[in-house]
Design a protein around this motif. Structure first.
Motif, PDB file in Angstrom:
ATOM      1  N   PHE A  45      -9.706  12.929 -10.375  1.00 13.67           N
ATOM      2  CA  PHE A  45      -9.618  11.594 -10.947  1.00 13.67           C
ATOM      3  C   PHE A  45     -10.462  10.624 -10.120  1.00 13.67           C
ATOM      4  CE2 PHE A  45      -6.342   8.133 -12.488  1.00 13.67           C
ATOM      5  CZ  PHE A  45      -7.363   7.458 -13.119  1.00 13.67           C
ATOM      6  N   SER A  46     -10.331  10.717  -8.789  1.00 13.17           N
ATOM      7  CA  SER A  46     -11.000   9.734  -7.930  1.00 13.17           C
ATOM      8  C   SER A  46     -12.524   9.786  -8.048  1.00 13.17           C
ATOM      9  CB  SER A  46     -10.578   9.923  -6.472  1.00 13.17           C
ATOM     10  OG  SER A  46     -10.999  11.173  -5.958  1.00 13.17           O
ATOM     11  N   THR A  57      -9.635   9.093  -0.436  1.00 14.96           N
ATOM     12  CA  THR A  57      -8.716   8.294   0.388  1.00 14.96           C
ATOM     13  C   THR A  57      -8.749   6.817  -0.008  1.00 14.96           C
ATOM     14  OG1 THR A  57     -10.421   8.163   2.115  1.00 14.96           O
ATOM     15  CG2 THR A  57      -8.757   9.873   2.345  1.00 14.96           C
ATOM     16  N   LYS A  58      -9.924   6.318  -0.365  1.00 17.39           N
ATOM     17  CA  LYS A  58     -10.040   4.928  -0.830  1.00 17.39           C
ATOM     18  C   LYS A  58      -9.295   4.736  -2.145  1.00 17.39           C
ATOM     19  CE  LYS A  58     -13.638   1.448  -1.781  1.00 17.39           C
ATOM     20  NZ  LYS A  58     -13.610   1.237  -3.245  1.00 17.39           N
ATOM     21  N   PHE A  59      -9.471   5.680  -3.038  1.00 17.29           N
ATOM     22  CA  PHE A  59      -8.800   5.641  -4.338  1.00 17.29           C
ATOM     23  C   PHE A  59      -7.286   5.680  -4.150  1.00 17.29           C
ATOM     24  CE2 PHE A  59      -7.111   7.877  -8.112  1.00 17.29           C
ATOM     25  CZ  PHE A  59      -7.681   7.154  -9.140  1.00 17.29           C
ATOM     26  N   PHE A  65      -7.866  16.754   0.602  1.00 14.35           N
ATOM     27  CA  PHE A  65      -8.982  15.803   0.538  1.00 14.35           C
ATOM     28  C   PHE A  65      -8.742  14.572   1.409  1.00 14.35           C
ATOM     29  CE2 PHE A  65      -9.892  18.642  -2.828  1.00 14.35           C
ATOM     30  CZ  PHE A  65     -11.270  18.616  -2.961  1.00 14.35           C
ATOM     31  N   LYS A  66      -7.975  14.756   2.482  1.00 11.97           N
ATOM     32  CA  LYS A  66      -7.658  13.640   3.377  1.00 11.97           C
ATOM     33  C   LYS A  66      -8.877  13.132   4.138  1.00 11.97           C
ATOM     34  CE  LYS A  66      -6.112  16.733   7.105  1.00 11.97           C
ATOM     35  NZ  LYS A  66      -4.921  17.179   7.888  1.00 11.97           N
ATOM     36  N   LYS A  97      -5.845   2.249  -5.601  1.00 11.33           N
ATOM     37  CA  LYS A  97      -5.724   2.359  -7.062  1.00 11.33           C
ATOM     38  C   LYS A  97      -4.402   2.970  -7.517  1.00 11.33           C
ATOM     39  CE  LYS A  97      -9.738   0.560  -7.568  1.00 11.33           C
ATOM     40  NZ  LYS A  97      -9.853  -0.811  -8.143  1.00 11.33           N
ATOM     41  N   GLU A  98      -3.375   2.855  -6.705  1.00  4.47           N
ATOM     42  CA  GLU A  98      -2.093   3.484  -6.998  1.00  4.47           C
ATOM     43  C   GLU A  98      -1.520   3.105  -8.359  1.00  4.47           C
ATOM     44  OE1 GLU A  98       1.606   2.410  -4.709  1.00  4.47           O
ATOM     45  OE2 GLU A  98       1.247   4.378  -3.828  1.00  4.47           O
TER      46      GLU A  98
END
Length: 239
Positions: A29-30, A69-71, A62-63, A75-76
């Motif tokens: 998704f990110s 990480t920005k997403f 994907f840490k 974007k929660e």
């Protein structure tokens, strides 16, 4: 007005009978979001609506990926407040594309969801873009058109491979093989990267059917959706 894309996430949070959590897969998704968000209006839906479960394994894996990480940090609300999928029935004409994010969750709910099937048929009837990545193509794999034939019959498609499923040790956890089902429904037109985990994006139906094999293909799927929306179509049916 900006083009509109309907992103569909799973509502399923349990991985078969393993007792492990699952859901949708973060970079799938990110990464497309990173490509598309500056140019299109994105609406997010799921079968149950509300919070769509994010696979915690994808967060861990994907840490160190800055896009993911920005997403995750900013974007929660996109996945915490999804709209119910059925509310979009009859509205396909208002969107330019529908995109199914992967993760193992879709194997359990979107695979044979009647609402998703109706909606995909509506997008097809309006000649809109239908896209999916990794396990997301399972949402397309069972869909039949009013003619009775499979949506993807005769079309080149890809999705998470048997080799990749074996590699993550989840072949026995999923209800069926995605590769086998895509191969069956497409009439033998399933294709994959030369090596497991390699990027593979397949564009068919003149840019209107876009599938990606795995997480490494997520950015490419986002770019293919962008190209299809904005008219920068490739002449080949495959990239």
């Amino acid at each position: 007005m900006a083009p509109k894309v309907l992103v569909v996430l799973t509502s399923h949070d349990k991985l078969g009978n393993t007792g492990k959590p699952t859901g949708w897969y973060l970079p799938e998704f990110s990464h497309p979001y990173e490509v598309l968000a500056p140019h299109v209006k994105i609406t997010v839906a799921s079968p149950a609506g509300g919070e769509a479960p994010l696979d915690p394994a994808s967060v861990e894996a994907f840490k160190n990926d800055p896009i993911s990480t920005k997403f995750l940090k900013e974007k929660e609300e996109l996945w915490k407040k999804t709209e119910k999928l059925e509310s979009f029935l009859g509205k396909a004409g208002q969107f330019d594309a529908i995109f199914f994010v992967g993760g193992h969750g879709p194997m359990f709910d979107l695979a044979q969801d009647p609402t998703a099937s109706k909606l995909i048929n509506e997008f097809y009837a309006h000649n809109r873009i239908i896209a999916a990545v990794c396990h997301g193509p399972v949402a397309l794999s069972h869909v039949k058109l009013p003619s009775g034939g499979y949506l993807i019959d005769g079309q080149r498609v890809t999705g998470f491979s048997n080799e990749e499923e074996d590699a993550v040790g989840l072949t026995s956890a999923v209800p069926f093989s995605l590769e086998d089902k895509l191969r069956e429904a497409s009439g033998g037109n399933y294709v994959k990267a030369d090596k497991a985990w390699g990027e593979k994006v397949v564009v068919a139906r003149g840019g209107r059917l876009i599938t990606g094999q795995n997480p490494a293909s997520a950015t490419g799927v986002g770019k293919a959706i962008y190209d299809a929306i904005f008219g920068e179509l490739t002449t080949a049916d495959e990239k």
